[in-house]
Design a protein around this motif. Structure first.
Motif, PDB file in Angstrom:
ATOM      1  N   ARG A 208       0.835  -1.205   0.000  1.00 52.05           N
ATOM      2  CA  ARG A 208       0.000   0.000   0.000  1.00 52.05           C
ATOM      3  C   ARG A 208       0.870   1.255   0.000  1.00 52.05           C
ATOM      4  O   ARG A 208       0.609   2.208  -0.748  1.00 52.05           O
ATOM      5  CB  ARG A 208      -0.911   0.010   1.227  1.00 52.05           C
ATOM      6  CG  ARG A 208      -1.838   1.229   1.273  1.00 52.05           C
ATOM      7  CD  ARG A 208      -2.412   1.465   2.658  1.00 52.05           C
ATOM      8  NE  ARG A 208      -3.078   0.295   3.201  1.00 52.05           N
ATOM      9  CZ  ARG A 208      -3.610   0.264   4.414  1.00 52.05           C
ATOM     10  NH1 ARG A 208      -3.535   1.331   5.201  1.00 52.05           N
ATOM     11  NH2 ARG A 208      -4.198  -0.839   4.848  1.00 52.05           N
ATOM     12  N   ASP A 212       0.826   4.117  -2.686  1.00 48.09           N
ATOM     13  CA  ASP A 212       0.206   5.395  -2.334  1.00 48.09           C
ATOM     14  C   ASP A 212       1.149   6.384  -1.669  1.00 48.09           C
ATOM     15  O   ASP A 212       0.770   7.537  -1.472  1.00 48.09           O
ATOM     16  CB  ASP A 212      -0.979   5.151  -1.390  1.00 48.09           C
ATOM     17  CG  ASP A 212      -2.061   4.285  -2.020  1.00 48.09           C
ATOM     18  OD1 ASP A 212      -2.126   4.262  -3.267  1.00 48.09           O
ATOM     19  OD2 ASP A 212      -2.809   3.633  -1.285  1.00 48.09           O
ATOM     20  N   GLY A 216      -0.739   6.609   1.940  1.00 46.67           N
ATOM     21  CA  GLY A 216      -1.042   5.310   2.531  1.00 46.67           C
ATOM     22  C   GLY A 216      -0.734   5.228   4.006  1.00 46.67           C
ATOM     23  O   GLY A 216      -1.001   4.203   4.640  1.00 46.67           O
TER      24      GLY A 216
END
Length: 603
Positions: A208, A212, A216
């Motif tokens: 993640r 991101d 994230g």
């Protein structure tokens, strides 16, 4: 109070300053580096060393007047007794602090005007401020500055491990530390989330963050790292913000000055002003002519840039294509300036003139930009621009070789070969791959690459590369101690060589044959071929002339001419040092030391 981790050396240093002769101290560094945490820990631990500890924060762009008023409240001044106007408030702070041991803590300073007006009131006080800008005013007013850096890998792993309390996942924890870029705030946010949600697999969480970035890293719905990056970017000038959006499309997190120059398209003064602003805000870090930025900063900048161009995906491709094309053209131009006598293949080499810089400047720019070459090739591959990859790789072949980057030479040839089927490109790249293997001392692989290059060289009727393949096969045979075969192949290369570079090629072949003759036990032939090579090389070819002088010293030694050999070794050492060939310097020095021991024993 937030749990304190790792900064024990920094804590001891600041404490020694504040309780010693350096009473004004500034903690500086980018947002999220841990300045406020260290500042709070210092204030807590130093409480017993001072009569009073006062706190003022400029977070959220609080006006200095409001901070002065808050300091007065902490000093016990009633609200109705707080005067109006900065001068009166500063004068009252001075009176209230007089005769007391006071530590004044000022958090989140961004501009000099936020604190310099207060300094006359704090002459007898200790001051600890945190600042996320590079400010000349700190040194001007006598502050000791401690610039904080990211945690070391081991310190970051220790912090995360102590917070998440998971066993048996050391490799994943180290990977988490890497994707967070060892930034303390990011590490703390990641560890807090994983502590609360222990069922979330580390591998999934790491993926993640890779995807991101700062977005994230959530803590109870908040995104602390993204929030501080947003503030930093909001405070940039329009020109600096535009520069960040463009830099975001560069592959990787490191880049050289000439890449930045080509990308931004600004005049030198405007470019330098933008870069200085980004350095001042700790968005970019400079090391001579190289720049880098934190991986989370780079990801955030890219997310901003993509949001800015959300309706224009074709514009993103256009920008990235412009980046790789501009980088390719500039790299080839620099390579042509550095090696003005070298013939290059490919349409760009014909089209692009040499950069109007000296060879020394060209070398310096290429060395500085080496960090982005591989990333640029990867971006060119994603854009389907294989023709750029092989032409840039080819242009830089001799630079890789001369700077002993043999592993990179081999890797870049293999990568370029994987993205092109053009016969001319493959002939060139296979030949250069062979030289890379030869530089690594891997004669079998060198021979295979040169033999593979021979086929297209013959099909294309390209005598220069045919000669180069024969030269490569000869050098590979030399490494395998097949000296007669090596000499025969180089003799054939001499007969094959044509074109404007033929004089230098003949000089190289003569030098190789002289060295091989010496190894084969024929010093008289070696001396003749080395003298021939010396007469053919231009005076500017200092590297090869130094190599010839070293070989001549070895020939003298083989002939028993020890005095002449000693003189030749000394000359060779001087020339090798001037030509910056460290591996040959070491060889020459070792052999000269051995010879001197022999001479001492003889005497």
């Amino acid at each position: 109070m937030i749990a304190f981790h790792n900064r024990l050396d920094e804590l001891d240093q600041v404490r020694a300053w504040l309780t010693g002769s350096r009473r004004w101290v500034a903690l500086t560094g980018p947002a999220g580096i841990g300045k406020s945490v260290l500042q709070a820990e210092l204030a807590y631990r130093l409480g017993e060393d001072f009569d009073r500890v006062l706190f003022g924060s400029f977070e959220g762009d609080v006006p200095p007047a409001d901070v002065y008023a808050e300091l007065l409240r902490q000093l016990g001044v009633a609200e109705d007794d707080i005067p109006v106007g900065d001068p009166a408030r500063i004068a009252l702070i001075r009176r209230e602090c007089a005769g007391s041991r006071v530590l004044v803590v000022l958090d989140d300073v961004r501009v000099a005007g936020q604190f310099t007006g207060l300094l006359p009131a704090l002459k007898g006080c200790a001051v600890l401020l945190s600042c996320r800008q590079k400010l000349e005013a700190l040194a001007f007013h006598g502050f000791a500055e401690l610039r904080l850096a990211e945690f070391s890998e081991d310190a970051a792993v220790e912090m995360v491990s102590s917070m998440i309390e998971r066993a048996g996942e050391p490799a994943e924890v180290r990977e988490l530390v890497e994707v967070c870029g060892r930034l303390p705030l990011a590490l703390r946010a990641a560890a807090a989330y994983l502590h609360a949600w222990s069922e979330v697999p580390l591998r999934e969480y790491i993926a993640r963050i890779r995807r991101d970035g700062a977005g994230g890293l959530e803590v109870d719905g908040e995104k602390p790292v993204e929030a501080i990056l947003r503030v930093t970017f909001t405070e940039l000038s329009p020109a600096a913000a535009d520069a960040c959006r463009l830099l975001a499309f560069l592959p990787g997190t490191r880049f050289g000055l000439f890449t930045v120059t080509e990308l931004l398209g600004l005049e030198e003064a405007a470019r330098d002003a933008v870069l200085r602003e980004l350095e001042r805000a700790f968005v970019l870090q400079r090391e001579q002519t190289r720049f880098s930025w934190h991986r989370l900063t780079a990801q955030y900048a890219e997310s901003v840039a993509r949001a800015y161009l959300v309706e224009l995906p074709a514009e993103i491709v256009r920008i990235q294509t412009g980046i790789v094309e501009g980088h390719a053209r500039r790299t080839i131009a620099l390579a042509k300036a550095l090696y003005s006598q070298r013939e290059l293949e490919g349409p760009l080499a014909v089209e692009i003139p040499a950069a109007e810089v000296t060879a020394e400047v060209a070398r310096r720019e290429l060395d500085a930009d080496a960090v982005t070459l591989r990333e640029m090739q990867a971006l060119a591959q994603r854009l389907g621009r294989g023709e750029l990859i092989w032409q840039v790789s080819h242009a830089l072949c001799r630079w890789y070789y001369d700077t002993n980057r043999y592993e990179e030479l081999v890797d870049t040839r293999r990568f370029a070969l994987s993205v092109t089927e053009d016969p001319l490109a493959r002939m060139v790249l296979l030949n250069e791959l062979g030289h890379g293997y030869e530089g690594l001392g891997r004669p079998a692989e060198a021979t295979a690459a040169f033999e593979d290059s021979l086929t297209p060289a013959r099909e294309l009727r390209h005598p220069r590369y045919l000669a180069a393949c024969l030269e490569g096969l000869g050098l590979a045979a030399e490494q395998s101690t097949h000296y007669a075969k090596a000499d025969a192949l180089l003799a054939e290369a001499e007969e094959t060589a044509t074109g404007p570079t033929r004089p230098r090629s003949l000089a190289l072949y003569a030098m190789h044959r002289g060295r091989i003759a010496r190894k084969a036990g024929d010093p008289h032939t070696a001396a003749a071929k080395l003298d021939e090579a010396k007469s053919r090389f231009a005076d500017a070819d200092t590297g090869n002339l130094a190599r010839i002088r070293l070989e001549r010293a070895r020939v003298h030694r083989a002939l028993g001419e020890r005095t002449e050999a000693e003189t030749a070794y000394r000359d060779a050492l001087d020339q090798l040092i001037a030509a910056k060939i460290p591996d040959k310097q070491e060889e020459a020095q070792t052999e000269l030391d051995d010879l001197r021991r022999e001479l001492d024993e003889q005497r």
